[in-house]
Design a protein around this motif. Structure first.
Motif, PDB file in Angstrom:
ATOM      1  N   ALA A  89      -2.226  17.840  -8.436  1.00 31.11           N
ATOM      2  CA  ALA A  89      -3.338  16.977  -7.212  1.00 31.11           C
ATOM      3  C   ALA A  89      -2.949  15.863  -7.199  1.00 31.11           C
ATOM      4  O   ALA A  89      -3.647  15.444  -6.428  1.00 31.11           O
ATOM      5  CB  ALA A  89      -3.381  15.870  -8.974  1.00 31.11           C
ATOM      6  N   VAL A  90      -1.682  16.147  -6.124  1.00 27.29           N
ATOM      7  CA  VAL A  90      -0.953  15.550  -5.340  1.00 27.29           C
ATOM      8  C   VAL A  90      -1.503  16.241  -4.017  1.00 27.29           C
ATOM      9  O   VAL A  90      -0.890  17.085  -4.019  1.00 27.29           O
ATOM     10  CB  VAL A  90       0.436  14.987  -5.246  1.00 27.29           C
ATOM     11  CG1 VAL A  90       0.474  14.310  -3.934  1.00 27.29           C
ATOM     12  CG2 VAL A  90       0.761  14.330  -6.513  1.00 27.29           C
ATOM     13  N   PRO A  91      -2.316  15.806  -2.856  1.00 27.15           N
ATOM     14  CA  PRO A  91      -2.958  16.234  -1.874  1.00 27.15           C
ATOM     15  C   PRO A  91      -1.155  17.218  -0.934  1.00 27.15           C
ATOM     16  O   PRO A  91      -0.383  16.482  -1.086  1.00 27.15           O
ATOM     17  CB  PRO A  91      -3.826  15.994  -0.879  1.00 27.15           C
ATOM     18  CG  PRO A  91      -4.123  14.664  -2.345  1.00 27.15           C
ATOM     19  CD  PRO A  91      -3.535  14.456  -3.409  1.00 27.15           C
ATOM     20  N   GLY A  92      -1.452  18.290  -0.478  1.00 30.31           N
ATOM     21  CA  GLY A  92       0.019  19.065   0.003  1.00 30.31           C
ATOM     22  C   GLY A  92      -0.723  18.204   1.621  1.00 30.31           C
ATOM     23  O   GLY A  92      -2.052  18.430   2.104  1.00 30.31           O
ATOM     24  N   HIS A 177      -4.168   5.480  -7.676  1.00 30.49           N
ATOM     25  CA  HIS A 177      -4.853   4.124  -6.864  1.00 30.49           C
ATOM     26  C   HIS A 177      -6.077   4.717  -6.086  1.00 30.49           C
ATOM     27  O   HIS A 177      -6.654   5.178  -5.848  1.00 30.49           O
ATOM     28  CB  HIS A 177      -3.740   4.038  -5.777  1.00 30.49           C
ATOM     29  CG  HIS A 177      -4.213   2.983  -4.466  1.00 30.49           C
ATOM     30  ND1 HIS A 177      -4.146   1.668  -5.024  1.00 30.49           N
ATOM     31  CD2 HIS A 177      -3.988   2.693  -3.177  1.00 30.49           C
ATOM     32  CE1 HIS A 177      -4.445   1.061  -4.179  1.00 30.49           C
ATOM     33  NE2 HIS A 177      -4.257   2.471  -2.724  1.00 30.49           N
ATOM     34  N   HIS A 178      -6.780   3.483  -6.934  1.00 30.34           N
ATOM     35  CA  HIS A 178      -8.788   4.152  -6.035  1.00 30.34           C
ATOM     36  C   HIS A 178      -8.918   5.047  -6.553  1.00 30.34           C
ATOM     37  O   HIS A 178      -9.540   5.704  -5.904  1.00 30.34           O
ATOM     38  CB  HIS A 178      -8.145   3.501  -4.288  1.00 30.34           C
ATOM     39  CG  HIS A 178      -8.358   2.293  -4.002  1.00 30.34           C
ATOM     40  ND1 HIS A 178      -8.205   1.998  -2.252  1.00 30.34           N
ATOM     41  CD2 HIS A 178      -8.146   1.401  -4.525  1.00 30.34           C
ATOM     42  CE1 HIS A 178      -7.719   0.753  -2.513  1.00 30.34           C
ATOM     43  NE2 HIS A 178      -8.300   0.085  -3.887  1.00 30.34           N
ATOM     44  N   GLY A 179      -8.939   5.636  -8.228  1.00 35.55           N
ATOM     45  CA  GLY A 179      -9.775   6.360  -8.700  1.00 35.55           C
ATOM     46  C   GLY A 179      -8.847   7.540  -8.124  1.00 35.55           C
ATOM     47  O   GLY A 179      -9.469   8.924  -8.504  1.00 35.55           O
ATOM     48  N   GLN A 180      -8.289   7.657  -7.459  1.00 32.24           N
ATOM     49  CA  GLN A 180      -7.373   9.282  -7.223  1.00 32.24           C
ATOM     50  C   GLN A 180      -5.313   9.227  -7.397  1.00 32.24           C
ATOM     51  O   GLN A 180      -5.060   8.450  -7.187  1.00 32.24           O
ATOM     52  CB  GLN A 180      -7.182   9.211  -5.133  1.00 32.24           C
ATOM     53  CG  GLN A 180      -8.919   9.140  -4.657  1.00 32.24           C
ATOM     54  CD  GLN A 180      -9.444   9.857  -5.406  1.00 32.24           C
ATOM     55  OE1 GLN A 180      -8.676  11.724  -4.962  1.00 32.24           O
ATOM     56  NE2 GLN A 180     -11.226   9.954  -5.289  1.00 32.24           N
TER      57      GLN A 180
END
Length: 209
Positions: A89-92, A177-180
């Motif tokens: 879920a965490v962008p690379g 944070h802010h839906g992300q």
């Protein structure tokens, strides 16, 4: 009840952070319901299953500032790093950060690994020697702590680092944070905290911790 998640294993890197080898683990349903007090005492459940700041909780418990010893800041690219599956879920590309949380007088209370989008980590961790909560509070960042997994298990490295005998309780969660998703965090707490929280389990024969 067992968890509905497993650590990712399609990693090209060696396991370079201290995850527990669990003897028990639970997922979101367990976290929502809570655990029997004979398994985990209410005071420990407030620390592990609540959505408040562990850094702030540790300060209130010990009466000392919580300080950070950063032991690793590594670029891992898009590798899944033997992390919980939520790392996806965490962008690379991603950066992994490992720390000890300790009192100002030097007592280690917790270990944490976090994974960040590498291009944004400087934005949120401007002072990397501060706990994450303190860094984000300074920025007035609005966050939601989404606890997704809880563990009870062993780690030789953490036993040595805490100078305490396992098994240990740990958890992982997403910061939103802010839906992300902002960062994935994996934390393990030292049994030293029984000094403040009482025993980890309630004795069901007499109701005492």
């Amino acid at each position: 009840m067992t968890a509905t998640f497993t650590p990712s294993n399609n990693s090209t890197l060696p396991a370079a952070w201290h995850r527990l080898t669990p003897i028990w683990q639970g997922g979101e349903e367990v976290i929502q319901q809570g655990l029997p007090h004979s398994q985990l005492a209410p005071t420990w459940q407030m620390l592990l299953l609540g959505d408040g700041s562990p850094t702030r909780h540790l300060e209130l418990l010990t009466g000392e500032p919580t300080e950070v010893d950063v032991i690793d800041m590594s670029l891992i690219g898009t590798d899944l790093d033997y992390a919980p599956d939520l790392i996806q879920a965490v962008p690379g590309p991603r950066l992994r950060r490992q720390v000890w949380l300790r009192t100002a007088s030097g007592q280690r209370l917790a270990y944490a690994t976090s994974w960040w989008e590498a291009s944004h980590v400087d934005e949120y961790l401007q002072n990397r020697s501060l706990p994450i909560w303190a860094s984000l509070a300074r920025l007035r960042t609005e966050l939601y702590r989404d606890v997704r997994g809880i563990y009870y298990g062993y780690s030789a490295a953490l036993q040595s680092g805490f100078n305490e005998t396992g098994p240990f309780w740990g958890r992982h969660y997403l910061f939103w944070h802010h839906g992300q998703p902002l960062t994935l965090i994996y934390e393990v707490f030292s049994p030293y905290l029984t000094k403040y929280l009482g025993n980890m389990q309630v004795d069901s024969t007499n109701g005492k911790t």
